[in-house]
Every structure is written in C-alpha cells, then in structure tokens.
Design a protein around this motif. Structure first.
Motif, PDB file in Angstrom:
ATOM      1  N   THR A  29       0.868  -1.177   0.000  1.00 28.56           N
ATOM      2  CA  THR A  29       0.000   0.000   0.000  1.00 28.56           C
ATOM      3  C   THR A  29       0.904   1.226   0.000  1.00 28.56           C
ATOM      4  O   THR A  29       1.827   1.329   0.801  1.00 28.56           O
ATOM      5  CB  THR A  29      -0.916   0.012   1.236  1.00 28.56           C
ATOM      6  OG1 THR A  29      -0.109  -0.111   2.419  1.00 28.56           O
ATOM      7  CG2 THR A  29      -1.918  -1.115   1.174  1.00 28.56           C
ATOM      8  N   TYR A  30       0.661   2.114  -0.925  1.00 23.80           N
ATOM      9  CA  TYR A  30       1.474   3.313  -1.077  1.00 23.80           C
ATOM     10  C   TYR A  30       0.763   4.503  -0.454  1.00 23.80           C
ATOM     11  O   TYR A  30      -0.414   4.724  -0.705  1.00 23.80           O
ATOM     12  CB  TYR A  30       1.700   3.629  -2.560  1.00 23.80           C
ATOM     13  CG  TYR A  30       2.497   2.606  -3.312  1.00 23.80           C
ATOM     14  CD1 TYR A  30       3.834   2.826  -3.573  1.00 23.80           C
ATOM     15  CD2 TYR A  30       1.917   1.434  -3.779  1.00 23.80           C
ATOM     16  CE1 TYR A  30       4.576   1.902  -4.274  1.00 23.80           C
ATOM     17  CE2 TYR A  30       2.648   0.508  -4.479  1.00 23.80           C
ATOM     18  CZ  TYR A  30       3.985   0.742  -4.726  1.00 23.80           C
ATOM     19  OH  TYR A  30       4.714  -0.172  -5.425  1.00 23.80           O
ATOM     20  N   LEU A  31       1.484   5.260   0.339  1.00 22.45           N
ATOM     21  CA  LEU A  31       0.964   6.537   0.801  1.00 22.45           C
ATOM     22  C   LEU A  31       1.191   7.552  -0.318  1.00 22.45           C
ATOM     23  O   LEU A  31       1.999   7.305  -1.224  1.00 22.45           O
ATOM     24  CB  LEU A  31       1.678   6.975   2.075  1.00 22.45           C
ATOM     25  CG  LEU A  31       1.419   6.100   3.307  1.00 22.45           C
ATOM     26  CD1 LEU A  31       2.253   6.571   4.484  1.00 22.45           C
ATOM     27  CD2 LEU A  31      -0.055   6.089   3.662  1.00 22.45           C
ATOM     28  N   PRO A  32       0.495   8.692  -0.281  1.00 25.90           N
ATOM     29  CA  PRO A  32       0.729   9.688  -1.330  1.00 25.90           C
ATOM     30  C   PRO A  32       2.212  10.063  -1.418  1.00 25.90           C
ATOM     31  O   PRO A  32       2.872  10.233  -0.400  1.00 25.90           O
ATOM     32  CB  PRO A  32      -0.110  10.890  -0.873  1.00 25.90           C
ATOM     33  CG  PRO A  32      -1.155  10.293   0.002  1.00 25.90           C
ATOM     34  CD  PRO A  32      -0.519   9.111   0.674  1.00 25.90           C
ATOM     35  N   HIS A  33       2.721  10.131  -2.621  1.00 27.20           N
ATOM     36  CA  HIS A  33       4.093  10.550  -2.919  1.00 27.20           C
ATOM     37  C   HIS A  33       5.151   9.517  -2.534  1.00 27.20           C
ATOM     38  O   HIS A  33       6.327   9.846  -2.423  1.00 27.20           O
ATOM     39  CB  HIS A  33       4.428  11.899  -2.273  1.00 27.20           C
ATOM     40  CG  HIS A  33       3.425  12.956  -2.592  1.00 27.20           C
ATOM     41  ND1 HIS A  33       3.270  13.494  -3.849  1.00 27.20           N
ATOM     42  CD2 HIS A  33       2.487  13.551  -1.831  1.00 27.20           C
ATOM     43  CE1 HIS A  33       2.303  14.381  -3.839  1.00 27.20           C
ATOM     44  NE2 HIS A  33       1.800  14.432  -2.625  1.00 27.20           N
ATOM     45  N   GLU A  34       4.774   8.265  -2.298  1.00 28.19           N
ATOM     46  CA  GLU A  34       5.753   7.212  -2.033  1.00 28.19           C
ATOM     47  C   GLU A  34       6.049   6.449  -3.318  1.00 28.19           C
ATOM     48  O   GLU A  34       5.179   6.316  -4.186  1.00 28.19           O
ATOM     49  CB  GLU A  34       5.246   6.230  -0.974  1.00 28.19           C
ATOM     50  CG  GLU A  34       5.299   6.744   0.418  1.00 28.19           C
ATOM     51  CD  GLU A  34       4.968   5.682   1.447  1.00 28.19           C
ATOM     52  OE1 GLU A  34       5.378   5.873   2.603  1.00 28.19           O
ATOM     53  OE2 GLU A  34       4.298   4.681   1.110  1.00 28.19           O
ATOM     54  N   GLU A  35       7.279   5.944  -3.404  1.00 25.29           N
ATOM     55  CA  GLU A  35       7.698   5.144  -4.557  1.00 25.29           C
ATOM     56  C   GLU A  35       8.447   3.924  -4.056  1.00 25.29           C
ATOM     57  O   GLU A  35       9.239   4.012  -3.111  1.00 25.29           O
ATOM     58  CB  GLU A  35       8.626   5.949  -5.464  1.00 25.29           C
ATOM     59  CG  GLU A  35       7.983   7.160  -6.086  1.00 25.29           C
ATOM     60  CD  GLU A  35       8.973   8.007  -6.868  1.00 25.29           C
ATOM     61  OE1 GLU A  35      10.190   7.706  -6.844  1.00 25.29           O
ATOM     62  OE2 GLU A  35       8.530   8.987  -7.495  1.00 25.29           O
ATOM     63  N   ARG A  72      14.190  13.589  -1.493  1.00 21.62           N
ATOM     64  CA  ARG A  72      13.514  12.372  -1.025  1.00 21.62           C
ATOM     65  C   ARG A  72      14.447  11.584  -0.117  1.00 21.62           C
ATOM     66  O   ARG A  72      15.656  11.737  -0.169  1.00 21.62           O
ATOM     67  CB  ARG A  72      13.077  11.509  -2.212  1.00 21.62           C
ATOM     68  CG  ARG A  72      12.085  12.255  -3.116  1.00 21.62           C
ATOM     69  CD  ARG A  72      11.584  11.387  -4.237  1.00 21.62           C
ATOM     70  NE  ARG A  72      10.671  10.363  -3.773  1.00 21.62           N
ATOM     71  CZ  ARG A  72       9.371  10.540  -3.593  1.00 21.62           C
ATOM     72  NH1 ARG A  72       8.820  11.712  -3.801  1.00 21.62           N
ATOM     73  NH2 ARG A  72       8.592   9.546  -3.188  1.00 21.62           N
ATOM     74  N   ARG A 118      10.202   8.658   0.004  1.00 23.85           N
ATOM     75  CA  ARG A 118       9.173   9.653   0.299  1.00 23.85           C
ATOM     76  C   ARG A 118       9.865  11.006   0.389  1.00 23.85           C
ATOM     77  O   ARG A 118      11.094  11.090   0.460  1.00 23.85           O
ATOM     78  CB  ARG A 118       8.451   9.338   1.609  1.00 23.85           C
ATOM     79  CG  ARG A 118       9.368   9.459   2.815  1.00 23.85           C
ATOM     80  CD  ARG A 118       8.648   9.197   4.106  1.00 23.85           C
ATOM     81  NE  ARG A 118       9.574   9.273   5.206  1.00 23.85           N
ATOM     82  CZ  ARG A 118       9.426   8.622   6.338  1.00 23.85           C
ATOM     83  NH1 ARG A 118       8.394   7.841   6.521  1.00 23.85           N
ATOM     84  NH2 ARG A 118      10.317   8.748   7.311  1.00 23.85           N
ATOM     85  N   GLU A 162       6.416  19.129  -0.092  1.00 24.32           N
ATOM     86  CA  GLU A 162       5.997  18.387  -1.287  1.00 24.32           C
ATOM     87  C   GLU A 162       6.178  19.246  -2.511  1.00 24.32           C
ATOM     88  O   GLU A 162       5.913  20.419  -2.481  1.00 24.32           O
ATOM     89  CB  GLU A 162       4.542  17.960  -1.163  1.00 24.32           C
ATOM     90  CG  GLU A 162       4.330  17.007  -0.020  1.00 24.32           C
ATOM     91  CD  GLU A 162       2.889  16.523   0.078  1.00 24.32           C
ATOM     92  OE1 GLU A 162       2.080  16.814  -0.821  1.00 24.32           O
ATOM     93  OE2 GLU A 162       2.584  15.843   1.066  1.00 24.32           O
TER      94      GLU A 162
END
Length: 162
Positions: A29-35, A72, A118, A162
C-alpha cells in the motif's frame, strides 16, 4: 538481496532464510508521494520462531538516484499485523558493496521488509517559552516560524515539503 547483522551469541545466519517475495509486492500500500525502490524481502525463521532474542540490523539495497536524494529519503517498511509500518531508517554503506546504496533498519522479529522513497522530513521539538524557526533541509526557501509562548507545553513537529 540484503545484509543482516546481529549479535554473534544470539544470531546465526543459518537461523534465517531470506527470499525476494514477488507476490507480496502486489500487497503493498502506497501513501501519497511514495515510490517503491527495492524488492520486497521476506525474512523467515528456519526453526519456526519469528521473534528474535536480540534485534538485528537489516540493510536492503535500493535504487534511489543522487538527484532524487536531494528532496527524497528512503524508508524501510515492515509488515506488522497486516499493515506496512515505517521503521526508523538510516543510510549505510559497506566496503564490500561501495557501488550500492542501502537503507538499514533495526528488526525485532522476522517479517517482510521493503524500501520506499518519500519526501524528506524534518523534525523539531518546540519548547513553550522559546521562539523557533525551522528551515526545510531540502528547500531552504521553506521555513516555519513560531513565536515564543505560542504553545503551553512542549510540542513535536514534522515538516515535509511536497
């Protein structure tokens, strides 16, 4: 795949089986702006006991580039009770693998681990009677200023640009 280190009296490389887990990558599961920047690594016990006497340090190689590292940071996540949880993470290097970047975390029981990137975070604890100015470590133009006596008690802040 990864490097695991622990106390010699309580950790033996034959006690742990390490595998890349392709099927668990689909469960991320990815949080916003995670890669995702590493493989999902499964740490399994060879004797059936997933709890460790003493914690071990697990360093996972990742593919975050230098230009990306300006804004990041890598973070190791562990599967705990069906959820991916951030672990305190540090960048490490090894003389035997100078060309590879690693993210390392302290692990207390054997589970699945992954490295995500992140936006960098800055942390500060603000005292009630002191004025504070926090400047972002990734963009010096971003600052957060708090006047003295803004808070009644000590407050902990996290700044993420961000």
């Amino acid at each position: 795949m990864c490097i695991a280190r622990g106390q010699s009296h309580s950790f033996n490389k034959n006690n742990v089986k390490i595998e890349v887990s392709n099927e668990k990558e689909a469960l991320l599961t990815y949080l916003p702006h995670e890669e995702l920047i590493s493989n999902v690594v499964d740490l399994k016990s060879t004797n059936g006991n997933n709890e460790l006497k003493d914690p071990i340090y697990v360093a996972i190689p990742h593919v975050m580039g230098r230009s990306t590292a300006v804004s990041r940071e890598p973070v190791v996540k562990a599967m705990m009770d069906g959820e991916w949880v951030d672990l305190p993470t540090q960048d490490v290097t090894f003389d035997t693998h100078k060309e590879t970047k690693f993210a390392q975390a302290e692990v207390h029981y054997l589970t699945s681990l992954v490295v995500m990137s992140r936006f960098k975070r800055d942390y500060v604890t603000m005292e009630p009677k002191i004025a504070h100015k926090l400047t972002s470590s990734c963009d010096q133009r971003v600052t957060f200023t708090v006047a003295a006596e803004t808070f009644i008690t000590r407050e902990h802040f996290m700044l993420q640009v961000e």
